[in-house]
Design a protein around this motif. Structure first.
Motif, short mmCIF file in Angstrom:
data_model
loop_
_atom_site.label_atom_id
_atom_site.label_comp_id
_atom_site.label_asym_id
_atom_site.label_seq_id
_atom_site.Cartn_x
_atom_site.Cartn_y
_atom_site.Cartn_z
N VAL A 123 20.29 28.20 36.63
CA VAL A 123 19.19 28.64 37.48
C VAL A 123 17.95 28.75 36.61
O VAL A 123 18.01 29.38 35.55
CB VAL A 123 19.48 30.03 38.10
N PRO A 124 16.83 28.12 37.00
CA PRO A 124 15.63 28.26 36.17
C PRO A 124 15.23 29.73 36.05
O PRO A 124 15.47 30.52 36.96
CB PRO A 124 14.56 27.48 36.94
N HIS A 125 14.65 30.07 34.95
CA HIS A 125 14.20 31.44 34.71
C HIS A 125 12.73 31.50 35.10
O HIS A 125 11.88 30.86 34.48
CB HIS A 125 14.38 31.74 33.23
N ALA A 126 12.45 32.28 36.16
CA ALA A 126 11.08 32.30 36.70
C ALA A 126 10.07 32.65 35.62
O ALA A 126 9.01 32.03 35.50
CB ALA A 126 10.99 33.29 37.85
N GLY A 143 2.00 28.28 32.28
CA GLY A 143 0.73 28.97 32.13
C GLY A 143 0.42 29.90 33.29
O GLY A 143 -0.61 30.54 33.33
N ARG A 190 -5.82 40.43 31.49
CA ARG A 190 -5.46 40.09 30.10
C ARG A 190 -3.99 39.73 29.97
O ARG A 190 -3.61 38.97 29.08
CB ARG A 190 -5.79 41.25 29.17
N ALA A 191 -3.16 40.29 30.85
CA ALA A 191 -1.72 39.97 30.81
C ALA A 191 -1.44 38.67 31.54
O ALA A 191 -0.28 38.28 31.70
CB ALA A 191 -0.91 41.11 31.40
N ARG A 239 -5.02 29.53 41.86
CA ARG A 239 -5.42 28.22 41.32
C ARG A 239 -6.83 28.23 40.76
O ARG A 239 -7.24 27.32 40.05
CB ARG A 239 -5.33 27.17 42.43
N ASP A 240 -7.62 29.22 41.12
CA ASP A 240 -9.01 29.29 40.68
C ASP A 240 -9.30 30.72 40.19
O ASP A 240 -9.98 31.48 40.85
CB ASP A 240 -9.92 28.93 41.85
N MET A 290 -14.60 25.12 42.37
CA MET A 290 -13.90 25.18 41.10
C MET A 290 -12.39 24.95 41.24
O MET A 290 -11.66 25.00 40.27
CB MET A 290 -14.11 26.54 40.44
N THR A 291 -11.93 24.75 42.46
CA THR A 291 -10.49 24.54 42.66
C THR A 291 -10.06 23.22 42.04
O THR A 291 -10.72 22.21 42.19
CB THR A 291 -10.16 24.55 44.15
N PRO A 317 -3.00 24.55 39.17
CA PRO A 317 -3.80 25.64 38.63
C PRO A 317 -4.02 25.48 37.13
O PRO A 317 -3.13 25.01 36.43
CB PRO A 317 -2.93 26.86 38.91
N PRO A 318 -5.17 25.86 36.64
CA PRO A 318 -5.40 25.83 35.20
C PRO A 318 -4.59 26.94 34.54
O PRO A 318 -4.27 27.93 35.17
CB PRO A 318 -6.89 26.10 35.07
N ALA A 319 -4.27 26.75 33.28
CA ALA A 319 -3.57 27.80 32.56
C ALA A 319 -4.50 29.00 32.39
O ALA A 319 -5.68 28.83 32.10
CB ALA A 319 -3.13 27.28 31.18
N THR A 320 -3.98 30.20 32.63
CA THR A 320 -4.78 31.40 32.41
C THR A 320 -4.78 31.71 30.93
O THR A 320 -3.94 31.20 30.19
CB THR A 320 -4.19 32.57 33.21
N PRO A 321 -5.73 32.54 30.46
CA PRO A 321 -5.77 32.83 29.02
C PRO A 321 -4.44 33.42 28.58
O PRO A 321 -3.82 34.19 29.29
CB PRO A 321 -6.89 33.87 28.90
N PRO A 334 -1.83 35.78 27.25
CA PRO A 334 -1.85 37.23 27.04
C PRO A 334 -1.52 37.56 25.58
O PRO A 334 -0.85 36.79 24.91
CB PRO A 334 -0.78 37.74 27.99
N PRO A 335 -1.99 38.72 25.10
CA PRO A 335 -1.70 39.12 23.72
C PRO A 335 -0.19 39.24 23.51
O PRO A 335 0.52 39.70 24.38
CB PRO A 335 -2.39 40.48 23.58
N GLU A 347 16.40 33.77 39.65
CA GLU A 347 15.24 33.33 38.88
C GLU A 347 14.51 34.50 38.23
O GLU A 347 13.80 34.34 37.25
CB GLU A 347 14.27 32.55 39.77
N LEU A 348 14.66 35.69 38.82
CA LEU A 348 14.01 36.88 38.24
C LEU A 348 14.89 37.54 37.19
O LEU A 348 14.51 38.56 36.62
CB LEU A 348 13.66 37.89 39.34
#
Lengths: 347, 347
Positions: free
Chosen positions: A60-63, A71, A153-154, A325-326, B1-2, B7-11, B13-14, B129-130
């Motif tokens: 099972v893929p790991h979400a 990303g 940030r997370a 997505r944005d 911007m869509t 979706p673009p990768a988000t920054p 996280p630390p 998956e969770l």
């Protein structure tokens, strides 16, 4: 067999590397096939072999791992304790079920997260541990700026909080309870009532909604000379309702907007038991509830109620998907629904 | 911007590595401090430095990554769609809220997962998956053996399904709805009733509970010569209730156990509107509901109701924690609660 020092490690689940070995392909190929991106990249018979290997191994893929690679996460976290769901009323819980279903069709997993937290930041930290793609704060104190910043940030792409506005980096989902009060107030004024009580529930968690509803009734009354609005404290118990009914002659009110149908039913019964008559005639006490519950139509007179018309779940799921997505989309206020007055015999 | 391509990768996280660099310590030290295992291993001033670095960077541990390292997850997944929560009644939703809180204090994150699924295995795959430490299937079809096996292979230490028994590798959480029927049946027989209708709701998702309640009434009647039990179809609409009330003289019933308070309120009102009298006297129709809702006490006569007494949330959370810590525990049936009859004026 309990290990007081901590739980033993469970058997390691099958990995995508094991699937790749069994199918005789690369891990990238396994990833393409199992994440639905194999078209034009992987031959059909190879896809079949990968699927069979995954099936045989129980892979099972790991979400979360998938979200780290892609990303973004696939979890849409709705923050509301389980006991808030019925408090929202059946309309809202049907919305939530439809919303979970619509998210599922868009490739997300909607989960309801209801752990208690000492502050918005503490709550945000607990949610961030699941690395959600989106967080919808549906209940409790609206998110503040530090909580939104922590989530962003997370890696949370879309942060939505309830209320008329949101801190920087977040969007607002707004159901304007003031409108419910305006509708109830205008209706009662049109029915000739001028001394209107507005129930403020004693139960916790409802003060913000109740305050907005009261403000709406006051706004409606502001345009009507001689109209008067009075807040009334009421707990959801027969004793509290009996006390309020006993005090009614001294209050001299000719109408009440009772927050929702449950408080309205309770108060209507107590007024009737105290010998008062509820109804639409000028000498009767007019009672209006909200949520348009079935039991409220079973009482006599049938209860007038302000119904919440929640937005289509598909529309809100599409909104969340668009924001994921944005992630840099300009913050906006999105309406979660409107209200409609269902006039019946109690007013 | 869509971006229509995805979706673009988000920054990023630390990470804990960044925290380690900033604090000038090893990643193991960061892990000890942030997972509460630093006592006796890391000096107090180093702990403070690590915490400060994590705070400055906005570092949040990743629940799934932590669970991979620790060999178990921290998620307790409750499987039930949001619209099932009110269907369980307010007692159950209060239980769920208390349960989430109790899990939180034991270090788990309780989430309610309600995505639709084509089969128990498909549902189990979505839950897996969770990487949950525990899964509680609270609603819908009980888990079957392949679904349980899939979850166990994916690392879920404790699998609990509702119902009187569970497939191999799982535990059962059981609320015996037959008991509710026995209580209602015994009460009506003791009140001299012999021709008892039992409402079977037309609404989906309730058939298993309704069938068990009917079986309970039948079991009570089996010991009473001359007693007769008849199933009655009823939808939760005023039209359906009016039809059943109109057919009442032909049915010749002197009592009804109406599945729950909502159906009971609806049917009681329809019987009254059709000129029949509901109450405890022998010539009146006796009506019994279930769930002990507040509105049912506001009707006249006040409704007799079978109340569900759900187990203390702390006890069930402790049970789940014990099963997570002992994944090889012998399967057992755990009672989720019992029932009690609240006799009032309608019977």
């Amino acid at each position: 067999m309990t290990d007081p020092a901590g739980p033993p490690a469970t058997p390691t689940p099958p990995t995508s590397a094991a699937v790749a070995r069994r199918a005789g392909v690369s891990r990238a190929t396994v990833s393409y096939v199992l994440n639905g991106r194999a078209a034009g990249r992987v031959a059909a018979h190879t896809q079949a072999r990968v699927r069979a290997a995954a099936e045989e191994l129980g892979y099972v893929p790991h979400a979360a791992a998938r979200s780290l690679r892609a990303g973004r996460g696939s979890i849409v976290l709705m923050a509301a304790p389980a006991d808030a769901v019925p408090a929202f009323g059946p309309l809202f819980s049907h919305f939530l079920a439809g919303f979970q279903s619509a998210l599922h069709h868009l490739g997300y997993t909607g989960v309801l997260h209801g752990a208690p937290a000492a502050s918005p930041v503490a709550a945000a930290r607990a949610w961030a541990e699941l690395r959600p793609a989106a967080v919808l704060a549906l209940h409790g104190p609206p998110l503040d700026a530090p909580a939104v910043e922590l989530l962003r940030r997370a890696g949370t792409a879309a942060v939505l909080t309830h209320g008329p506005q949101a801190p920087p980096g977040a969007h607002a989902l707004f159901l304007d309870h003031r409108e419910a009060g305006v509708l109830a107030g205008e209706h009662l004024l049109a029915r000739g009532r001028r001394r209107i009580g507005v129930v403020l529930p004693a139960e916790p968690g409802l003060a913000a909604f109740a305050g907005s509803r009261l403000a709406g009734v006051r706004a409606a009354a502001a345009g009507c000379p001689g109209a008067e609005v009075r807040p009334l404290d009421l707990a959801l118990t027969e004793e509290s309702a009996a006390r309020l009914a006993a005090a009614w002659p001294a209050l001299g009110l000719d109408a009440v907007f009772a927050y929702n149908d449950e408080y309205a039913m309770l108060l209507m019964r107590a007024l009737q038991d105290a010998g008062r008559t509820v109804g639409g005639d000028p000498e009767q006490i007019a009672v209006v509830g909200a949520d348009d519950l079935l039991p409220a139509r079973l009482l006599r007179p049938r209860l007038t109620s302000v119904r919440t018309e929640i937005a289509a779940p598909d529309r809100i799921a599409g909104l969340v998907d668009g924001l994921v997505r944005d992630p840099a989309a300009a913050p906006a206020v999105h309406r979660l629904g409107t209200f409609r007055l269902m006039a019946r015999d109690s007013s």
